[in-house]
Design an enzyme around this catalytic site. Structure first.
Site, short mmCIF file in Angstrom:
data_model
loop_
_atom_site.label_atom_id
_atom_site.label_comp_id
_atom_site.label_asym_id
_atom_site.label_seq_id
_atom_site.Cartn_x
_atom_site.Cartn_y
_atom_site.Cartn_z
N GLU A 85 0.85 -1.21 0.00
CA GLU A 85 0.00 0.00 0.00
C GLU A 85 0.88 1.25 0.00
O GLU A 85 1.70 1.44 0.90
CB GLU A 85 -0.94 -0.02 1.21
CG GLU A 85 -2.02 1.04 1.11
CD GLU A 85 -3.06 0.95 2.21
OE1 GLU A 85 -3.37 -0.17 2.66
OE2 GLU A 85 -3.53 2.01 2.65
N LYS A 280 -7.90 -1.43 11.03
CA LYS A 280 -7.24 -1.85 9.78
C LYS A 280 -6.00 -0.97 9.56
O LYS A 280 -4.95 -1.44 9.13
CB LYS A 280 -8.22 -1.73 8.61
CG LYS A 280 -7.72 -2.27 7.29
CD LYS A 280 -6.90 -1.29 6.48
CE LYS A 280 -6.48 -1.86 5.15
NZ LYS A 280 -5.59 -0.97 4.39
N ASP A 296 4.02 -14.79 11.45
CA ASP A 296 2.75 -15.24 10.89
C ASP A 296 1.70 -14.13 11.06
O ASP A 296 1.10 -13.98 12.12
CB ASP A 296 2.34 -16.52 11.62
CG ASP A 296 1.04 -17.11 11.12
OD1 ASP A 296 0.29 -16.41 10.43
OD2 ASP A 296 0.78 -18.28 11.45
#
Ligand code: MEV
Length: 438
Positions: A85, A280, A296
């Site tokens: 992004e 987010k 992870d």
């Protein structure tokens, strides 16, 4: 109709690509070439990547960038981030510099306990099960001694094993709820190996337990697995400064900024639609560092979002307050991370990322990752309550739009200069490029 293929994993890489070409890529002239274009010239390096997973046919790149100037507990750190992004690294760098001039980030690991569970069904007398569990507990610990030996040398191991009665939620359902300390490893393999051994031992011991009747001797093990919900593996990151030091923009004074910022945080605390987007933005920073350091990110995402809903309603992970003229902005999140084992010892770029971070241990990495999340959120909310997000976002996105239109280096240079003073929108860029080309 496409027929299913069997034995795909046994085909050579070339054969897999040939099958794909004949089956799904008949219309594409370039796909095969692109897949090959992303192979590494160094065969050993390519083989390493091939063997990370099954059925590898190419590599999938992400940009690997750096956000410098993070002052974390008085230490200056440059944070590696793997993210596509366009505005994330710029925003992190901006927030790092902003807080560098205001005392930096303070961060602390509260706890590092990880959880795993053996889920089983037991039909019988609960009191007898409790007694059996108490006699069996030392045997469970003994059974994993060969697995825990090395971890114990490093100061970790099995912390506790509890019997949990879940029968109010489902008939006959119980758990061995186990807690672990895994030091610098994320610990998934260690925890899962211990749990499977606990399950085997529990089953065998039950068969031989003299007070159990025939049915009670056979508890049914359903599954043994670590939990990615780690609400006791917590890190807290914070920034603070005097309210009057807040504004760095002539268009808004510090007190107005503080008020608007606090209101924006409050909205994310009470309104789930906003909270999800707000969090987010935090994960933009967190995932990028988690990925760059070979951890992870799916586990981290799952655990963090569960934590955001721990009070029964999805809410903001960050909080802000003004007290006695001091603005404080903080976040407490669960993070199960490792700096040894897994990809950390294997992926050459992960090794470089950890070197850039001065070879942190797992606790230090938790601190750095939390700071990246807090910084990202600060940058996003600061933009949202002042200029709006699109101004910065579209500036960073300009290069993507130019690349979409195959702009040359000369065209890019001219238009980057032009858009320093003009608003970037997709249509504006297209228009300027057309004008330039004509
Ligand atoms: C975009 O990736 C992230 C933001 O939407 C976060 C936010 O709204 O706080 C800008």
């Amino acid at each position: 109709m496409i027929a299913p293929i069997s034995g795909f994993s046994k085909l050579k890489k070339e054969e897999k690509i040939a099958w794909l070409s004949q089956t799904y890529l008949k219309e594409s002239e370039s796909a095969e070439g692109i897949l090959r274009q992303y192979w590494n010239e160094d065969d050993n390096l390519q083989q390493l990547h091939d063997e990370f997973t099954e059925n590898t046919i190419s590599n999938f790149y992400l940009p690997f960038g750096i956000a410098p100037n993070f002052l974390i507990n008085d230490k200056l750190i440059a944070i590696p981030m793997a993210i596509e992004e366009s505005s994330v690294i710029a925003a992190a760098s901006k927030a790092a510099k902003y807080w560098h001039n205001r005392g930096g980030f303070k961060v602390e690991v509260r706890n590092t306990i990880k959880i795993g569970q053996v889920h089983f069904l037991f039909k019988g007398d609960e009191e007898k099960l409790k007694q059996f569990f108490n006699t069996c507990k030392p045997q469970l610990r003994d059974a994993v001694s060969s697995i825990t030996k090395n971890m114990e040398k490093r100061g970790g191991g099995v912390l506790d094993i509890e019997l949990k009665d879940k029968t109010s939620e489902m008939a006959d359902y119980y758990q061995l709820h186990c807690s672990f300390e895994t030091k610098d490893s994320m610990g998934a393999n260690f925890i899962n190996s211990c749990l499977e051994k606990f399950a085997d031992t529990f089953k065998t011991q039950a068969e031989n337990y003299k007070d159990f009747n025939e049915e009670e001797k056979h508890p049914e093990i359903i599954m043994s697995i670590l939990s990615n919900y780690v609400p006791e593996c917590i890190v807290r990151a914070e920034v603070s400064c005097k309210v009057e030091e807040l504004s760095d923009d002539k268009k808004i004074d510090s007190h107005t900024f503080a008020e608007k910022f606090l209101t924006a945080i409050k909205i994310a605390e009470i309104e789930p639609y906003r909270a999800v987007t707000h969090n987010k933005g935090i994960m933009n920073g967190i995932d990028a560092v988690v990925l760059a350091t070979g951890n992870d990110f799916r586990a981290v995402e799952a655990g963090v979002h569960a934590y955001a809903a721990k009070d029964g309603k999805y809410s903001s992970l960050t909080h802000a307050a003004v007290e006695n003229g001091v603005f404080t902005f903080w976040m407490e999140i669960p993070l199960a991370l490792g700096t040894v084992g897994g990809l950390t010892n294997l992926h050459p770029l992960v090794k470089v990322a950890l070197e850039i971070l001065q070879k942190p241990n797992a606790k230090e990495l938790m601190e750095i990752v939390a700071v990246a999340g807090l910084a990202q959120n600060f940058a996003a909310v600061k933009s949202l309550v002042t200029t709006g997000i699109q101004q910065g976002h579209m500036k960073m996105h300009l290069m993507n739009i130019l690349n979409q239109y195959n702009a040359s280096s000369q065209e890019k240079e001219t238009l980057i200069h032009y858009f320093k003073k003009h608003t970037v929108t997709h249509s504006n860029v297209e228009e300027q490029l057309t004008l330039l080309r004509n």
